[in-house]
Design a protein around this motif. Structure first.
Motif, short mmCIF file in Angstrom:
data_model
loop_
_atom_site.label_atom_id
_atom_site.label_comp_id
_atom_site.label_asym_id
_atom_site.label_seq_id
_atom_site.Cartn_x
_atom_site.Cartn_y
_atom_site.Cartn_z
N THR A 157 -33.76 42.72 -10.31
CA THR A 157 -33.33 43.34 -9.06
C THR A 157 -32.53 44.59 -9.38
N VAL A 158 -32.93 45.71 -8.78
CA VAL A 158 -32.18 46.96 -8.88
C VAL A 158 -31.47 47.19 -7.55
N SER A 159 -30.22 47.65 -7.63
CA SER A 159 -29.45 47.91 -6.41
C SER A 159 -28.62 49.17 -6.61
N ALA A 160 -28.21 49.77 -5.51
CA ALA A 160 -27.40 51.00 -5.56
C ALA A 160 -26.89 51.31 -4.16
N PHE A 161 -25.87 52.17 -4.13
CA PHE A 161 -25.49 52.81 -2.88
C PHE A 161 -26.27 54.11 -2.79
N VAL A 162 -26.91 54.33 -1.64
CA VAL A 162 -27.79 55.49 -1.46
C VAL A 162 -27.48 56.17 -0.13
N ARG A 163 -27.56 57.51 -0.14
CA ARG A 163 -27.45 58.29 1.09
C ARG A 163 -28.57 59.34 1.06
N THR A 164 -29.37 59.44 2.13
CA THR A 164 -30.51 60.36 2.13
C THR A 164 -30.89 60.76 3.54
N ASN A 165 -31.58 61.89 3.64
CA ASN A 165 -32.17 62.31 4.91
C ASN A 165 -33.69 62.32 4.84
N SER A 166 -34.24 61.82 3.73
CA SER A 166 -35.69 61.87 3.51
C SER A 166 -36.36 60.57 3.94
N SER A 167 -37.45 60.67 4.66
CA SER A 167 -38.21 59.48 5.06
C SER A 167 -39.10 58.96 3.94
N HIS A 168 -39.08 59.64 2.78
CA HIS A 168 -39.90 59.22 1.63
C HIS A 168 -39.05 58.74 0.45
N ALA A 169 -37.74 58.59 0.65
CA ALA A 169 -36.86 58.20 -0.46
C ALA A 169 -37.00 56.72 -0.75
#
Length: 282
Positions: A157-169
């Motif tokens: 399992t990979v996990s992270a905090f993520v912030r994005t504006n891309s619908s393909h991220a």
């Protein structure tokens, strides 16, 4: 007359609320230990003693990995030996910037930054990569996990905090399980989200990547200039549940990043994976 240099000092309790200047070193009088500061985190980064690291410190930095659940190195981007990258830097494809993380892209332009952010109430560093042109392509930042550390046959399992504006991220891997595979897309509301993805490591035969990318459901993605992804606190662990991020000290993370040091003929020194004098990466 000889001179003495004394560092600022204080107890563990006093350190817990102290934010030192970037690069400042102080003494924790409770632990009789050095503390390295980054100008961001209250308490700084305690430098472990050799006795605390056991044989890992005295025999080989490779062994610092022993007993740790996180297979990712520099998952919170503490270590950036090539530069601070505090401002956006134009990406050259397949180039390492922040330690252990390599930026890659197709026929598109982008920037990378080691940004100072606040995530889950804590000051942190995060990789931010952003498109500076528009194209139907792919782009992202990835880390290769060494095959020797991969428990082949286990669910990971990979996990992270993520912030994005891309619908393909999304997460992607090109080699775990012997084939390309990718996660569902991340929330793209521009807010920090804890995301995770579980996959099977069966049939993995080589070093394998964890890729934060803009990629389509069935191939290349329509990317617009200004699309971005930021991520931090990256963890890869055995099992199907994402647990809390494993914070390691700056000293331990630095040793993990540097543990490929090889002294070459003529006194030259290389850090990273290398197959020639001009091809070194880490």
């Amino acid at each position: 007359m000889s001179s003495q240099v004394k560092m600022r000092r204080g107890t563990t309790a006093e350190h817990s609320t102290f934010i030192g200047a970037e690069g400042e070193v102080t003494v924790d009088t409770t632990k009789s230990a050095l503390v390295v500061h980054d100008g961001l985190r209250a308490g700084g980064h305690s430098v472990p003693k050799a006795s605390e690291l056991g044989t890992a410190a005295t025999e080989s930095a490779v062994n610092l990995k022993s007993g740790r659940k996180n297979l990712i190195i520099n998952g919170d981007m503490q270590v950036s030996e090539r530069g601070d990258y505090a401002s956006a830097t134009t990406v050259v494809a397949d180039t390492y910037y922040i330690d252990r993380w390599v930026a890659t892209q197709g026929a598109i332009t982008s920037t990378i930054q080691n940004a100072s952010v606040t995530v889950d109430g804590m000051s942190s560093k995060a990789i931010r990569f952003a498109a500076t042109s528009s194209a139907t392509q792919f782009m992202g930042v990835r880390q290769f996990v060494e095959f020797v550390n991969i428990p082949v046959g286990k669910m990971l399992t990979v996990s992270a905090f993520v912030r994005t504006n891309s619908s393909h991220a999304r997460f992607r891997t090109n080699s775990f399980g012997g084939a390309g595979n990718q996660s569902p897309t991340f929330p793209n509301d521009g807010q920090w989200s804890k995301v995770s993805w579980t996959f099977d490591s069966t049939d993995t035969t080589t070093d394998s990547d964890i890729f934060f990318c803009m990629y389509g459901d069935a191939g290349l993605a329509s990317i617009t200039s200004g699309d971005y992804i930021e991520f931090t606190q990256v963890q890869l662990e055995v099992g199907s549940v994402a647990t809390d991020f494993e914070h390691r000290s700056y000293g331990e993370e630095l040793a993990l990043c540097q543990r490929y040091g090889l002294r070459l003929k003529g006194g030259r020194f290389a850090i990273g994976n290398w197959n020639s004098i001009t091809n070194i990466s880490a």
